[in-house]
Design an enzyme around this catalytic site. Structure first.
Site, PDB file in Angstrom:
ATOM      1  CE  LYS A  28      -0.430  -0.165   5.015  1.00 31.73           C
ATOM      2  NZ  LYS A  28      -1.068  -0.929   6.084  1.00 31.73           N
ATOM      3  CE1 TYR A  44      10.774  32.195   4.489  1.00 29.43           C
ATOM      4  CE2 TYR A  44      11.101  29.825   4.192  1.00 29.43           C
ATOM      5  CZ  TYR A  44      10.720  31.059   3.695  1.00 29.43           C
ATOM      6  OH  TYR A  44      10.293  31.153   2.404  1.00 29.43           O
TER       7      TYR A  44
END
Ligand SMILES: *Cc1c(COP(=O)(O)O)cnc(C)c1O
Length: 624
Positions: A37, A257
């Site tokens: 999956k 940042y």
């Protein structure tokens, strides 16, 4: 080295060894299902599935119908179980794609039962304490009995799922006992009884189960440290990038940042072109570690969308040097450690890493395959034929110098033709086309070369005849390009009369055919036939068609187009002393864009390998 900024390497040898070591832990008679999956936890479901099957996986586990369909497109034939509950709207697709649904409640079983005409395989999921999907434990027995009574299903499996197999043995054993209890009370014994995920497979022994579902451990990631002593595993995925830039910062400057990192002294740092959009988690800001030339370098400042900065004090490195962000190469870049730095999930890291990265598959240290960067654009099953056409047209128009694009087209076309629509498509094999220019003595045709062509190929015979069509007008000829019973078309110079086109020999499997000609709407239509062809219908046969006609001397080119899907092409142009400086310009669409040109003294030929698929719209233009 590759041209990528970042990429993942999927080591299939590690994967195989993990499976071998895990299988050695299973009790005799226990099979395994490979869980693929989420694109095999980010490793690429197709090759992981293929490898697992070759290691003996009896089944594949996916999360939903789309993932299952994709594997079917990729020609995976093994049984595929959809582990999560499906939606009513997905029932048709489940059946069409031969997928096995999980039934987790009676209402769904009922809806399913009304939609199917033949019995189909199902697995039934019982919730023994996971607290997620599955039939609630108390109702399990009665619901299963009602499902059996519907008599619409072949109950191939009954399963449950552990909630904490890696670290809570008591709870896990309690779940196991409840599961065993239900199974012992059932009136039927399904083929597969399963409860363990990969951690469960290591720790829990059950006498009644005969299948385990392996995910995380097969990808070489331990679910808990106690597993290290039980089985040797090696991470399959490595995430790499290249240094983009090297900077110097003075003491007291900020990096990244929001000023979350201030330098303590003058320092060097490197910019790596990987950020949270590449799956490098934002929470690794000021926490992550990467490996450069065998040195651990801390991430400094915030992870941005597309970049991180790392401290390279004391390390000599330059832009383009390789950086390993994740992999088995060092303790501090292993998934287990990186996840622990921010309380993240090991499973999640695998699924998210490399969202923008190309995957390279490695076996025994060698790259054996890669999956294109654009894969996430075309794995979706909702593309239309229009979209496909646009992709092809754009790519062919622009003649993109990109292997990625041609691979993409290749995969898309094959899927569209053979899998999605199952069209009755015909193709040619061993296509050989020989064109010979010759001298002649017909003075009224002195402005023309005599041209003889021979076309041979193998193909399934569709009718007990076929047509060869010759026209002096492109528009008129065009309609015969779509007609399935036409095997050869020739565009005649408009100043020539139709009777200057001749079939000199035509045969199927060496049986000489008869031919008759008629003229219809300015086209010469030659019907080739033989009474015995009826017996060869639908068989693959050898065609051979030879023609003779005239070709204007004033033209300085001659084109041969491939208008059918063809496997293996060879086109030869023999011009003897009649021409000089002949060049072959080939336009090939398919996986390989160019064919090999072979130049002889008086001829030139263009050839692909025998097993190479060549798509329509390919061809060669001989210019002189
Ligand atoms: C994902 C999944 C697994 C695999 O679990 P791992 O811990 O990765 O081995 C097994 N069973 C079910 C039902 C799952 O959803």
């Amino acid at each position: 080295m590759n041209e990528d900024r970042s990429w993942t390497e999927i080591d299939l040898t590690n994967f195989e060894n993990n499976l071998i070591n895990l299988k050695a832990k299973l009790s005799a008679g226990t099979d395994f299902m490979q869980i693929v999956k989420a694109d095999a936890y980010g490793h690429g479901a197709n090759l992981i599935a293929q490898t697992a099957i070759s290691q003996g996986a009896v089944m594949l586990g996916v999360a939903n119908v789309q993932e299952g369909m994709l594997l079917r497109y990729q020609n995976i034939k093994a049984p595929i179980l959809i582990l999560s509950p499906s939606l009513e709207s997905e029932i048709d697709l489940i059946v069409e794609n031969d997928l096995i649904p999980t039934i987790s409640d009676f209402q769904f079983a009922l809806k399913f039962a009304t939609k199917i005409s033949e019995k189909i395989k199902i697995h039934i999921n019982i919730d023994t304490g996971m607290g997620r999907s599955g039939i609630p434990y108390e109702q399990a027995l009665s619901v299963i009995e009602r499902i059996i009574e519907l008599n619409r299903f072949d109950i191939d499996g009954i399963f449950s799922h552990f909630s904490a197999a890696e670290d809570d043995e008591d709870y896990t054993n309690w779940q196991r006992e409840r599961f065993e209890k239900i199974i012992s009370l059932l009136p039927v014994k399904p083929r597969y009884i399963h409860i363990a995920n990969s951690s469960g497979a290591l720790f829990i022994k059950s006498k009644i189960t005969n299948l385990v579902r392996v995910g995380l451990l097969s990808y070489g990631i331990y679910a808990s440290s106690s597993q290290k002593d039980l089985v040797a595993l090696k991470a399959v995925m490595t995430f790499k990038a290249k240094i983009g830039q090297i900077n110097k910062a003075k003491k007291g400057e900020y990096i990244g940042y929001n000023k979350t990192y201030q330098t303590q002294e003058d320092m060097d740092y490197a910019i790596i072109p990987v950020g949270y959009a590449d799956g490098y988690d934002f929470l690794l800001s000021n926490r992550g570690k990467v490996l450069i030339k065998n040195n651990i370098c801390p991430v400094i400042g915030r992870v941005s969308m597309d970049m991180i900065a790392v401290d390279i004090s004391g390390i000599h490195c330059v832009p383009n040097d390789e950086v390993i962000l994740l992999g088995p190469h060092h303790d501090q870049i292993q998934v287990e450690y990186i996840a622990s730095l921010y309380g993240g999930s090991r499973y999640e890291i695998l699924c998210q890493i490399g969202r923008r990265a190309k995957r390279y598959y490695i076996r025994n240290g060698e790259t054996i395959d890669s999956s294109p960067l654009l894969r996430r654009d075309f794995v979706s099953t909702d593309y239309s034929n229009d979209k496909l056409n646009r992709i092809i047209e754009t790519a062919i128009e622009q003649r993109l110098e990109s292997k990625e694009i041609s691979n993409l087209i290749y995969t898309n076309i094959l899927r569209d033709f053979f899998i999605e629509h199952d069209r009755d498509i015909h193709y040619r094999k061993n296509f050989e086309h020989k064109i010979v220019f010759k001298k002649h003595h017909r003075s009224e045709l002195k402005d023309y070369h005599l041209v003889q062509t021979t076309l041979t190929f193998r193909k399934r015979l569709q009718n007990d005849y076929f047509l060869v069509v010759c026209a002096a007008n492109e528009q008129k000829l065009e309609k015969y390009f779509l007609q399935q019973d036409v095997e050869y078309r020739w565009l005649l110079d408009k100043n020539l009369r139709a009777n200057l086109f001749d079939i000199t020999a035509v045969s199927v499997n060496n049986v000489k055919l008869y031919s008759d000609m008629r003229i219809d709407d300015e086209c010469l239509i030659i019907r080739c036939f033989h009474p015995t062809l009826v017996n060869l219908k639908n068989q693959e046969v050898d065609f051979s068609i030879s023609t003779q006609t005239y070709y204007p001397k004033k033209l300085h080119q001659l084109s041969v187009f491939i208008i059918e899907l063809t496997k293996g092409v060879s086109i030869t142009f023999e011009y003897g002393d009649l021409l000089n400086n002949v060049e072959a310009i080939n336009i090939f669409s398919g996986r390989s864009k160019f064919a090999l040109t072979d130049r002889q003294e008086k001829s030139i030929s263009v050839e692909t390998k025998k097993n190479v698929w060549v798509f329509p719209t390919s061809g060669v233009i001989f210019v002189y």
